[in-house]
Design a protein around this motif. Structure first.
Motif, PDB file in Angstrom:
ATOM      1  N   MET A 150      24.759  11.933  -9.342  1.00 25.06           N
ATOM      2  CA  MET A 150      23.687  12.228 -10.280  1.00 25.06           C
ATOM      3  C   MET A 150      22.305  11.918  -9.730  1.00 25.06           C
ATOM      4  N   LEU A 151      22.248  11.284  -8.564  1.00 24.32           N
ATOM      5  CA  LEU A 151      20.953  10.918  -8.006  1.00 24.32           C
ATOM      6  C   LEU A 151      20.096  12.142  -7.693  1.00 24.32           C
ATOM      7  N   ALA A 152      20.731  13.269  -7.422  1.00 20.31           N
ATOM      8  CA  ALA A 152      19.971  14.473  -7.082  1.00 20.31           C
ATOM      9  C   ALA A 152      19.028  14.884  -8.197  1.00 20.31           C
ATOM     10  N   LEU A 188      17.964  11.897  -0.410  1.00 21.42           N
ATOM     11  CA  LEU A 188      17.544  11.094   0.746  1.00 21.42           C
ATOM     12  C   LEU A 188      17.132   9.687   0.310  1.00 21.42           C
ATOM     13  N   ALA A 189      16.394   9.608  -0.801  1.00 21.74           N
ATOM     14  CA  ALA A 189      15.981   8.294  -1.310  1.00 21.74           C
ATOM     15  C   ALA A 189      17.192   7.477  -1.738  1.00 21.74           C
ATOM     16  N   GLY A 190      18.153   8.130  -2.398  1.00 24.56           N
ATOM     17  CA  GLY A 190      19.370   7.440  -2.803  1.00 24.56           C
ATOM     18  C   GLY A 190      20.182   6.977  -1.612  1.00 24.56           C
ATOM     19  N   ALA A 191      20.247   7.814  -0.557  1.00 23.19           N
ATOM     20  CA  ALA A 191      20.976   7.440   0.654  1.00 23.19           C
ATOM     21  C   ALA A 191      20.334   6.236   1.330  1.00 23.19           C
ATOM     22  N   PHE A 192      19.005   6.164   1.288  1.00 24.28           N
ATOM     23  CA  PHE A 192      18.313   4.996   1.847  1.00 24.28           C
ATOM     24  C   PHE A 192      18.668   3.742   1.057  1.00 24.28           C
ATOM     25  N   GLY A 193      18.776   3.885  -0.276  1.00 27.76           N
ATOM     26  CA  GLY A 193      19.190   2.750  -1.097  1.00 27.76           C
ATOM     27  C   GLY A 193      20.602   2.302  -0.772  1.00 27.76           C
ATOM     28  N   PHE A 226       8.483  11.496  -2.959  1.00 28.95           N
ATOM     29  CA  PHE A 226       9.822  10.941  -3.159  1.00 28.95           C
ATOM     30  C   PHE A 226       9.818  10.070  -4.414  1.00 28.95           C
ATOM     31  N   SER A 227      10.887  10.142  -5.185  1.00 27.52           N
ATOM     32  CA  SER A 227      11.044   9.263  -6.341  1.00 27.52           C
ATOM     33  C   SER A 227      11.663   7.941  -5.894  1.00 27.52           C
ATOM     34  N   VAL A 228      11.196   6.846  -6.470  1.00 31.51           N
ATOM     35  CA  VAL A 228      11.726   5.531  -6.104  1.00 31.51           C
ATOM     36  C   VAL A 228      12.960   5.170  -6.919  1.00 31.51           C
ATOM     37  N   VAL A 229      13.199   5.894  -8.006  1.00 33.78           N
ATOM     38  CA  VAL A 229      14.346   5.568  -8.859  1.00 33.78           C
ATOM     39  C   VAL A 229      15.677   5.754  -8.125  1.00 33.78           C
ATOM     40  N   GLY A 287      11.398  13.935  -8.045  1.00 35.52           N
ATOM     41  CA  GLY A 287      11.191  14.705  -6.835  1.00 35.52           C
ATOM     42  C   GLY A 287      12.183  15.850  -6.742  1.00 35.52           C
ATOM     43  N   SER A 288      12.186  16.516  -5.593  1.00 36.92           N
ATOM     44  CA  SER A 288      13.142  17.589  -5.386  1.00 36.92           C
ATOM     45  C   SER A 288      14.535  16.996  -5.204  1.00 36.92           C
ATOM     46  N   PRO A 289      15.596  17.771  -5.478  1.00 39.25           N
ATOM     47  CA  PRO A 289      16.954  17.245  -5.301  1.00 39.25           C
ATOM     48  C   PRO A 289      17.208  16.687  -3.898  1.00 39.25           C
ATOM     49  N   THR A 290      16.676  17.374  -2.873  1.00 39.99           N
ATOM     50  CA  THR A 290      16.880  16.918  -1.493  1.00 39.99           C
ATOM     51  C   THR A 290      16.224  15.563  -1.270  1.00 39.99           C
ATOM     52  N   LYS A 291      15.000  15.419  -1.739  1.00 36.69           N
ATOM     53  CA  LYS A 291      14.293  14.148  -1.572  1.00 36.69           C
ATOM     54  C   LYS A 291      14.954  13.038  -2.385  1.00 36.69           C
ATOM     55  N   ASN A 292      15.467  13.385  -3.558  1.00 34.84           N
ATOM     56  CA  ASN A 292      16.164  12.379  -4.362  1.00 34.84           C
ATOM     57  C   ASN A 292      17.419  11.874  -3.661  1.00 34.84           C
TER      58      ASN A 292
END
Length: 499
Positions: free
Chosen positions: A154-156, A168-173, A428-431, A161-166
């Motif tokens: 569901m992070l997408a 990527l941000a989730g993967a970093f988390g 990028f979204s931080v959520v 942000g865009s699904p791709t950026k979301n």
């Protein structure tokens, strides 16, 4: 039925009622302060309840739990810093509403949604707790792993942000969640010689940084921008039309939160994320989410507060904490000689129902505190940013340090704030990062346990019905919308060709 009334009569003592009221105010304060959360508040209060009788002691701890879970929405809406991790998704729509002068409306919706979610879930649990506790027996590590995968899918769509950026941000988390000692192999990873990192990166310092400190940096970069004073509509509460538009979302998220809360170790954070995502999925105006949609606040807050009630089922019926805060309450039960387990609702049913009655009482109390205090809380948005945000920064640093009295946590918070600032600058979204950090630890732990349980034969998960359901739901989330769009476009083209 006798146990139901016995539990209610146990709370009629004026002294217990006074303690519950005081604990409600204290829980709201704990949940509203950045860096503090329900777990911290319950843990700090636990030593003071040791000399008390079991019923008032556990009633106070439970009150702190429920009130703090609700109060996390206050700072999430007013200063974009969730008081608790369960209110992270509330920031997405609550803060934009506060920025356009509708803080009171957002706070009112959060209060009503929290109360309805809490009350409905507790009433349902009082009626069906023994039955629901039996369902939890069917969940083993593979089922928890599949559920976590479903949450990550569901992070997408969870950020702005865009699904791709979301993703990527989730993967970093998730990557940040790998820091520390692997519990299965005892190998240290990415600790860089810091002993404090052997237990991993704490979620709270990261949350303080990516939400609070990054917002401070954003505000600091806009100091020269001329700002309009927020009008007095900031203290306007939700209208009857607002409630008519959101009642379906509230009920749906209440059901989601109750179910997720029952599952051991999931808690309100996962429930709020799923509740928010489903609110967006079923909304007639999903494009408004992330820009100040009341449905987003209702979906998040109804889910996380109903999960607080659900989390008490495995805690009482199985002795397995349904959330981190429930784990502290479980310790309190054992200190007072109360043994949770399958016989809890037969041998000590009156005590179990006393806890549920307490949760009902607390929901009623923080309804009035939140609703009548919304106008007062909303006035925080009238404070000049040159005063408000330095104060937020001070509380954030104190909150980060107070967790373990570690300066490393402070530097993690500051570093996360800088990372969050640049993430926001570049869209990028931080959520997703914050949620990825939470779910990443769950994912790795449950994958390891599943591999041990299945003797390294991971494909056996697809033969487990509950796992298969969650895997199918994950596939539906990731690929359902594109496939539906493709089918719809094909049908439209065929129709136009036929004409």
């Amino acid at each position: 039925m006798a146990a139901l009334f016995a539990g209610f009569s146990a709370l009629l003592d004026p002294e217990i009622l006074l303690l519950v009221f005081a604990a409600t105010l204290g829980g709201v304060l704990v949940g509203a302060l950045p860096g503090l959360n329900a777990t911290t508040g319950v843990a700090l209060l636990l030593p003071f309840t040791i000399t008390m009788e079991p019923v008032p002691a556990i009633a106070i701890l439970t009150t702190i739990y429920c009130a703090a879970t609700f109060a996390g929405a206050i700072t999430a809406i007013l200063i974009n810093t969730p008081g608790t991790s369960a209110s992270a998704t509330t920031c997405l729509d609550g803060y934009p509403m506060a920025q356009r002068g509708e803080a009171g409306r957002a706070l009112g919706m959060a209060t009503v949604s929290s109360t309805i979610g809490g009350v409905v879930s507790v009433v349902a649990l009082m009626a069906a707790a023994p039955l629901l506790a039996g369902i939890a027996y069917k969940f083993a590590p593979p089922e928890y792993f599949a559920l976590t995968i479903f949450g990550l899918s569901m992070l997408a769509s969870i950020g702005d942000g865009s699904p791709t950026k979301n993703v990527l941000a989730g993967a970093f988390g998730v990557l940040l969640a790998t820091v520390g000692i692997d519990l299965l192999t005892t190998v240290e990873r990415f600790t860089f010689g810091f002993n404090e990192l052997t237990e991993g990166i704490g979620f709270v310092p990261v949350m303080i940084g990516v939400f609070g400190i990054s917002e401070l940096l954003v505000q600091a970069s806009n100091l020269r921008t001329k700002r309009e004073r927020i009008a007095m509509k900031a203290i306007k509460l939700p209208s009857s039309d607002d409630y008519r538009k959101t009642w379906k979302t509230i009920l749906r998220s209440t059901g989601i939160g109750t179910f997720v809360g029952i599952l051991p170790a999931e808690g309100a954070t996962v429930a709020s994320m799923i509740g928010y995502n489903e609110a967006k999925r079923w909304s007639k105006t999903p494009e408004e989410f992330g820009k100040g949609a009341l449905e987003g606040i209702a979906g998040s807050e109804a889910a996380n507060n109903s999960a607080a009630g659900g989390a008490m089922v495995p805690t009482l019926a199985l002795g397995i904490p349904g959330s981190p805060t429930a784990a502290v309450i479980l310790a309190g039960l054992m200190i007072h000689g109360v043994q949770p387990g399958p016989t809890m609702f037969t041998d000590q049913a009156d005590f179990a129902f006393a806890i549920f009655w307490t949760m009902l009482l607390v929901n009623g109390m923080f309804f009035f505190v939140g609703l009548f205090g919304a106008k007062l809380f909303a006035r925080v948005t009238l404070v000049p940013v040159t005063i408000l945000w330095p104060s937020v920064f001070t509380f954030s640093i104190v909150g980060a340090y107070s967790l373990d009295q570690s300066m490393l946590d402070v530097w993690i918070a500051v570093g996360s704030g800088v990372i969050g600032f640049f993430m926001r600058r570049y869209g990028f979204s931080v959520v997703p990062l914050a949620i990825g950090l939470i779910l990443g630890g769950m994912l790795e732990k449950r994958l390891g346990q599943s591999m041990v349980m299945l003797d390294e034969q991971w494909w056996l998960m697809f033969g487990r019905p509950i796992c298969l359901v969650f895997f199918l739901l994950t596939a539906l989330v990731l690929f359902g919308k594109p496939l539906w769009g493709l089918l719809f476009s094909q049908r439209s083209s065929e129709k136009s060709t036929g004409e």
